[in-house]
Design a protein around this motif. Structure first.
Motif, PDB file in Angstrom:
ATOM      1  N   PHE A  10      -3.184   7.415  -4.544  1.00  0.00           N
ATOM      2  CA  PHE A  10      -4.374   7.586  -3.695  1.00  0.00           C
ATOM      3  C   PHE A  10      -5.256   6.332  -3.659  1.00  0.00           C
ATOM      4  N   THR A  11      -4.646   5.175  -3.588  1.00  0.00           N
ATOM      5  CA  THR A  11      -5.438   3.956  -3.560  1.00  0.00           C
ATOM      6  C   THR A  11      -4.720   2.885  -2.744  1.00  0.00           C
ATOM      7  N   GLU A  12      -5.437   1.809  -2.453  1.00  0.00           N
ATOM      8  CA  GLU A  12      -4.859   0.648  -1.763  1.00  0.00           C
ATOM      9  C   GLU A  12      -4.993  -0.599  -2.638  1.00  0.00           C
ATOM     10  N   ASN A  13      -5.193  -0.389  -3.929  1.00  0.00           N
ATOM     11  CA  ASN A  13      -5.383  -1.497  -4.859  1.00  0.00           C
ATOM     12  C   ASN A  13      -4.117  -2.344  -4.955  1.00  0.00           C
ATOM     13  N   LYS A  14      -4.267  -3.643  -4.681  1.00  0.00           N
ATOM     14  CA  LYS A  14      -3.112  -4.547  -4.611  1.00  0.00           C
ATOM     15  C   LYS A  14      -2.510  -4.830  -5.992  1.00  0.00           C
ATOM     16  N   ILE A  15      -3.339  -4.877  -7.030  1.00  0.00           N
ATOM     17  CA  ILE A  15      -2.818  -5.140  -8.378  1.00  0.00           C
ATOM     18  C   ILE A  15      -1.937  -3.983  -8.837  1.00  0.00           C
ATOM     19  N   LEU A  16      -2.439  -2.766  -8.677  1.00  0.00           N
ATOM     20  CA  LEU A  16      -1.645  -1.595  -9.044  1.00  0.00           C
ATOM     21  C   LEU A  16      -0.379  -1.534  -8.204  1.00  0.00           C
ATOM     22  N   ALA A  17      -0.493  -1.837  -6.908  1.00  0.00           N
ATOM     23  CA  ALA A  17       0.661  -1.803  -6.007  1.00  0.00           C
ATOM     24  C   ALA A  17       1.742  -2.777  -6.461  1.00  0.00           C
ATOM     25  N   THR A  18       1.322  -3.968  -6.869  1.00  0.00           N
ATOM     26  CA  THR A  18       2.286  -4.977  -7.320  1.00  0.00           C
ATOM     27  C   THR A  18       3.005  -4.514  -8.585  1.00  0.00           C
ATOM     28  N   ILE A  19       2.246  -3.933  -9.520  1.00  0.00           N
ATOM     29  CA  ILE A  19       2.854  -3.420 -10.756  1.00  0.00           C
ATOM     30  C   ILE A  19       3.851  -2.309 -10.434  1.00  0.00           C
ATOM     31  N   LEU A  20       3.498  -1.426  -9.529  1.00  0.00           N
ATOM     32  CA  LEU A  20       4.391  -0.317  -9.157  1.00  0.00           C
ATOM     33  C   LEU A  20       5.654  -0.842  -8.481  1.00  0.00           C
ATOM     34  N   LEU A  21       5.496  -1.874  -7.646  1.00  0.00           N
ATOM     35  CA  LEU A  21       6.659  -2.482  -6.992  1.00  0.00           C
ATOM     36  C   LEU A  21       7.606  -3.074  -8.032  1.00  0.00           C
ATOM     37  N   VAL A  22       7.048  -3.767  -9.009  1.00  0.00           N
ATOM     38  CA  VAL A  22       7.859  -4.359 -10.085  1.00  0.00           C
ATOM     39  C   VAL A  22       8.547  -3.259 -10.891  1.00  0.00           C
ATOM     40  N   VAL A  23       7.807  -2.208 -11.215  1.00  0.00           N
ATOM     41  CA  VAL A  23       8.361  -1.099 -11.996  1.00  0.00           C
ATOM     42  C   VAL A  23       9.551  -0.470 -11.277  1.00  0.00           C
ATOM     43  N   SER A  24       9.435  -0.322  -9.965  1.00  0.00           N
ATOM     44  CA  SER A  24      10.524   0.315  -9.207  1.00  0.00           C
ATOM     45  C   SER A  24      11.815  -0.489  -9.297  1.00  0.00           C
ATOM     46  N   PHE A  25      11.698  -1.808  -9.590  1.00  0.00           N
ATOM     47  CA  PHE A  25      12.880  -2.666  -9.668  1.00  0.00           C
ATOM     48  C   PHE A  25      13.392  -2.830 -11.103  1.00  0.00           C
ATOM     49  N   ILE A  26      12.875  -2.042 -12.038  1.00  0.00           N
ATOM     50  CA  ILE A  26      13.481  -2.048 -13.381  1.00  0.00           C
ATOM     51  C   ILE A  26      14.952  -1.679 -13.246  1.00  0.00           C
ATOM     52  N   ASP A  27      15.222  -0.699 -12.379  1.00  0.00           N
ATOM     53  CA  ASP A  27      16.599  -0.451 -11.933  1.00  0.00           C
ATOM     54  C   ASP A  27      16.691  -1.048 -10.533  1.00  0.00           C
ATOM     55  N   TRP A  28      17.384  -2.172 -10.389  1.00  0.00           N
ATOM     56  CA  TRP A  28      17.365  -2.938  -9.130  1.00  0.00           C
ATOM     57  C   TRP A  28      17.767  -2.098  -7.929  1.00  0.00           C
ATOM     58  N   TRP A  29      18.756  -1.219  -8.127  1.00  0.00           N
ATOM     59  CA  TRP A  29      19.253  -0.438  -6.994  1.00  0.00           C
ATOM     60  C   TRP A  29      18.226   0.608  -6.565  1.00  0.00           C
ATOM     61  N   THR A  30      17.554   1.228  -7.525  1.00  0.00           N
ATOM     62  CA  THR A  30      16.496   2.189  -7.197  1.00  0.00           C
ATOM     63  C   THR A  30      15.362   1.494  -6.456  1.00  0.00           C
ATOM     64  N   GLY A  31      14.962   0.316  -6.959  1.00  0.00           N
ATOM     65  CA  GLY A  31      13.888  -0.425  -6.319  1.00  0.00           C
ATOM     66  C   GLY A  31      14.241  -0.851  -4.913  1.00  0.00           C
ATOM     67  N   LEU A  32      15.471  -1.356  -4.720  1.00  0.00           N
ATOM     68  CA  LEU A  32      15.910  -1.790  -3.394  1.00  0.00           C
ATOM     69  C   LEU A  32      15.980  -0.613  -2.428  1.00  0.00           C
ATOM     70  N   SER A  33      16.447   0.526  -2.913  1.00  0.00           N
ATOM     71  CA  SER A  33      16.533   1.726  -2.068  1.00  0.00           C
ATOM     72  C   SER A  33      15.149   2.138  -1.574  1.00  0.00           C
ATOM     73  N   GLY A  34      14.149   2.102  -2.485  1.00  0.00           N
ATOM     74  CA  GLY A  34      12.788   2.439  -2.086  1.00  0.00           C
ATOM     75  C   GLY A  34      12.244   1.481  -1.058  1.00  0.00           C
ATOM     76  N   LEU A  35      12.517   0.181  -1.242  1.00  0.00           N
ATOM     77  CA  LEU A  35      12.020  -0.835  -0.311  1.00  0.00           C
ATOM     78  C   LEU A  35      12.644  -0.678   1.069  1.00  0.00           C
TER      79      LEU A  35
ATOM     80  N   THR B  36       0.816  -1.214   0.000  1.00  0.00           N
ATOM     81  CA  THR B  36       0.000   0.000   0.000  1.00  0.00           C
ATOM     82  C   THR B  36       0.852   1.266   0.000  1.00  0.00           C
ATOM     83  N   SER B  37       2.113   1.154   0.433  1.00  0.00           N
ATOM     84  CA  SER B  37       3.016   2.311   0.351  1.00  0.00           C
ATOM     85  C   SER B  37       3.209   2.719  -1.107  1.00  0.00           C
ATOM     86  N   TYR B  38       3.223   1.742  -2.002  1.00  0.00           N
ATOM     87  CA  TYR B  38       3.398   2.017  -3.430  1.00  0.00           C
ATOM     88  C   TYR B  38       2.100   2.556  -4.040  1.00  0.00           C
ATOM     89  N   SER B  39       0.991   1.885  -3.781  1.00  0.00           N
ATOM     90  CA  SER B  39      -0.274   2.311  -4.399  1.00  0.00           C
ATOM     91  C   SER B  39      -0.790   3.619  -3.818  1.00  0.00           C
TER      92      SER B  39
END
Length: 736
Positions: free
Chosen positions: A25-50, A18-21
């Motif tokens: 302005f939503t708690e949608n799990k599908i959108l959240a999962t896609i956003l989480l995956v997108v953040s890891f297109i650059d692994w270091w950027t994604g890991l830093s966010g996590l 839900t931090s991603y979605s």
């Protein structure tokens, strides 16, 4: 021990998602999962966010803050943005890991402070904590001699090759070529920039996630961006600058926020989202030039400035009944907000959340309403005068009417229209003879009750010595406070009733609708859920039925057995439990499916607010059967209201309606509840009623024949277009 560990793991997992979605302005799990995956297109950027998210969640647990707020990602979504930003700006390293944790902590503590400040004004803090944390870190960067800038993000092809080889590089290059110079390339880059992914693939994936989550948000993101794109061209600016400044996300987020989240989606909200874009463009250009002096990016500052300013301006409007309408109960989905708002009985009165009811018992008639012929003028135009008329003769008095006691309303009880505190009392003014008025003591004997800040009720012309309350007394709705009289400027007995914003006797009136009263004659009564009584209307408060009150009176923890048989097939049993959440909202939950039915029972009416979860649960048919119930003993009552269309229709009709929500709803759902005459007039053992839901072109979508027994057992025979017969049996486990 294992169970507690699993529970904690699931909680943290949900809080992370839900931090991603929450950024959209939503708690949608599908959108959240896609956003989480997108953040890891650059692994270091994604890991830093996590890591930053986990830092914020960990701090909220250390300080033992609300688990519900943590679960929704409100403490951590700004930390996520900070982590993504650090991962984008700086190369991996131990010192950078420390910087990520510190940045996440700064964002967390900023969130806590701003949440407290902004809550006073009922305003969102948006991404201000991210801005504060990111600017501080970037300003401090020149002092960090061991930290190196990350230049790899400038060469996305290398990044894509590492992830998926030549195939992925070819796909991304193909997308770039296909959308080149169409404006959509910049749109996708701007979407990706929200998560510090400066490539077209990230934007395409996010747009797909948006489309899955909400058709309205997807549409708004396009409208907001391309309005800004056009305005850049109109001003003679180079639109390609949006490709490397990435400020386009300000326009996307603002359009979504105003057009579909903070306002109920409508033509007006769409218009507002468009009109604000030029303001946002100028603010963005100016902010960029200003922050360039400090070698900083303005990031989302324009979005925050304009959104908070506009929302504050909308919230302090005197008249909240006019469009655009603020979203009062947030469902985190524009379509759901629109459908639930449309199902409200009187949408224009949705902002009047404090119910004020009639100040009397029995049937009274409006003798003078708003802007009346005689005295309700100017500052006092929003008032009512009530009298009692004989049902046969239609006269308000017996005999010649020369005596005050001849009038049916004289000496009748006057009650508190809502709970509150008595703040003013006058009880010594003599009652007038018929035809005589007392202009010196205009309001006569009066009681003023404070219900909320700036909301007071005033009952005037009461009988001398009849007032039974004193200043400082706390009263409850329906409590007797005095009797109707003929004191003050009153030539004949009547009750003057008004709402006002101060405690002063003689203060100007304010507009405020009355809630849940019955209107009509002996043959047919209709529930008015919110309305402005008009002259000559006969009104009465709801007189509760013991059978209905007991049937819908549920305490927290009560459990019920709900059995369901479809077309005489095997009976399925569901255990239903009554619960209360942290917001003090009551709901029924199906323990088998997890479905929830939120409701309000104020002792006069039972109202379903929303249904979440599986539509295969028997609770869903219970919800349809009892969407709205007047807990009344009147058998001549007809209840009419709207039913939320997203609980009636499916794909493709509902999906098509989603896209057209801002233009209006072409799908309809009308709920009707008809009460039947009981077989026994005195001490009835059961009550029967019939509910139905009618769709477009008067098509019957659902019907239910209902029998409610004195022992609280409920039998329901439902019919739908798909299943000709569904039998429900509801039993309180306390009586089993």
């Amino acid at each position: 021990m294992k169970q507690n560990l699993l529970k904690k793991t699931l909680f943290i997992g949900e809080a992370i998602l839900t931090s991603y979605s929450q950024i959209f302005f939503t708690e949608n799990k599908i959108l959240a999962t896609i956003l989480l995956v997108v953040s890891f297109i650059d692994w270091w950027t994604g890991l830093s966010g996590l890591i930053a998210v986990l830092t914020a969640i960990g701090l909220s647990e250390v300080f033992n803050y609300s688990t519900e707020i943590t679960r929704k990602g409100l403490f951590s979504f700004n930390a996520l943005l900070v982590g993504l930003g650090i991962g984008t700006y700086f190369l991996p390293g131990i010192d950078v890991l420390l910087l990520i944790v510190v940045g996440g902590a700064i964002a967390f503590f900023s969130t806590v402070v701003l949440m407290g400040i902004f809550e006073k004004y009922k305003l969102p803090f948006l991404s201000i904590p991210f801005l504060l944390a990111m600017w501080l870190l970037l300003l401090a960067f020149p002092s960090f001699t061991g930290i190196t800038l990350n230049m790899e993000t400038l060469y996305p092809s290398n990044m894509f090759f590492k992830i998926g080889g030549n195939t992925l590089v070819a796909v991304v290059d193909g997308l770039t070529t296909f959308f080149n110079d169409t404006g959509f390339d910049t749109y996708f880059l701007s979407l990706g920039a929200i998560f510090f992914q400066f490539n077209i693939l990230a934007g395409v994936l996010i747009s797909i996630g948006l489309l899955i989550h909400s058709r309205v948000n997807f549409l708004l993101s396009l409208v907001g961006f391309f309005m800004a794109y056009w305005f850049y061209s109109f001003l003679g600016m180079y639109t390609g600058s949006l490709n490397y400044t990435y400020y386009g996300f300000n326009f996307i987020l603002s359009a979504i926020a105003i057009g579909g989240y903070f306002l109920i989606p409508s033509r007006q909200s769409f218009l507002w989202s468009l009109l604000l874009i030029p303001v946002l463009v100028i603010t963005t250009i100016g902010s960029d030039r200003l922050f360039a002096y400090f070698e900083l990016s303005a990031f989302s500052l324009p979005f925050n400035m304009i959104m908070i300013g506009v929302l504050y301006a909308l919230k302090i409007r005197y008249d909240q009944t006019k469009s655009p309408i603020l979203t009062l109960i947030q469902q985190k989905n524009p379509e759901t907000n629109a459908y639930l708002y449309d199902s409200q009985p009187v949408k224009k009165y949705a902002s009047f959340t404090i119910p004020i009811r009639l100040p009397f018992m029995g049937k009274w008639t409006v003798n003078q309403g708003h802007e009346g012929v005689h005295t309700h003028k100017d500052f006092f135009k929003f008032a009512w005068d009530f009298i009692i008329k004989d049902t046969v003769s239609k006269k308000e008095f017996k005999g010649d009417g020369f005596l005050t006691s001849d009038y049916y309303c004289f000496d009748k009880p006057v009650v508190a229209p809502a709970s509150g505190t008595v703040v003013a009392v006058v009880n010594t003014v003599e009652d007038n003879d018929i035809g005589v008025t007392n202009a010196l003591q205009n309001w006569g004997n009066t009681v003023v009750i404070k219900h909320e800040e700036y909301l007071y009720s005033k009952m005037s012309h009461l009988k001398k010595g009849s007032i039974s309350v004193a200043i400082g007394d706390v009263v409850v709705e329906g409590q007797s406070i005095g009797k109707c009289g003929n004191s003050g400027r009153s030539p004949y007995p009547h009750l003057h009733f008004q709402l006002q914003s101060t405690s002063k006797i003689g203060a100007p009136t304010i507009f405020w609708p009355l809630s849940e009263y019955l209107e009509g004659d002996e043959l047919q009564l209709e529930l008015i859920q919110k309305g402005i009584p008009k002259e000559e209307e006969t009104l009465s408060n709801i007189t509760a039925s013991p059978i209905l009150q007991n049937a819908f009176k549920w305490n927290p923890g009560n459990e019920f057995e709900l059995s369901m048989a479809v077309e005489d097939k095997t009976e399925t049993s569901f255990t239903i439990r009554n619960e209360i959440d942290i917001y003090n909202q009551s709901y029924l939950t199906c323990l088998k499916t997890g479905a929830k039915l939120y409701y309000v029972n104020n002792g006069k009416t039972f109202s379903a607010l929303n249904y979440l979860g599986s539509k295969k649960s028997g609770l869903f048919y219970f919800y349809r059967s009892f969407y709205k119930v007047v807990l009344s003993e009147h058998s001549d009552l007809l209840l009419k209201t709207r039913f939320p269309v997203h609980h009636l229709y499916k794909f493709p009709l509902l999906t098509l309606q989603d896209f057209f929500v801002p233009l209006g709803l072409f799908l309809k759902g009308k709920y009707r509840l008809l009460y039947k005459e009981p077989e026994q007039t005195f001490n009835p053992q059961k009550l029967e009623m019939k509910s139905k839901i009618i769709g477009n072109k008067k098509h019957l979508l659902f019907s239910a024949a209902i029998v409610i027994h004195k022992n609280t057992t409920i039998n329901i025979l439902c019919k739908t277009p798909k299943n000709s017969k569904i039998i429900l049996k509801w039993k309180n486990k306390l009586y089993l």
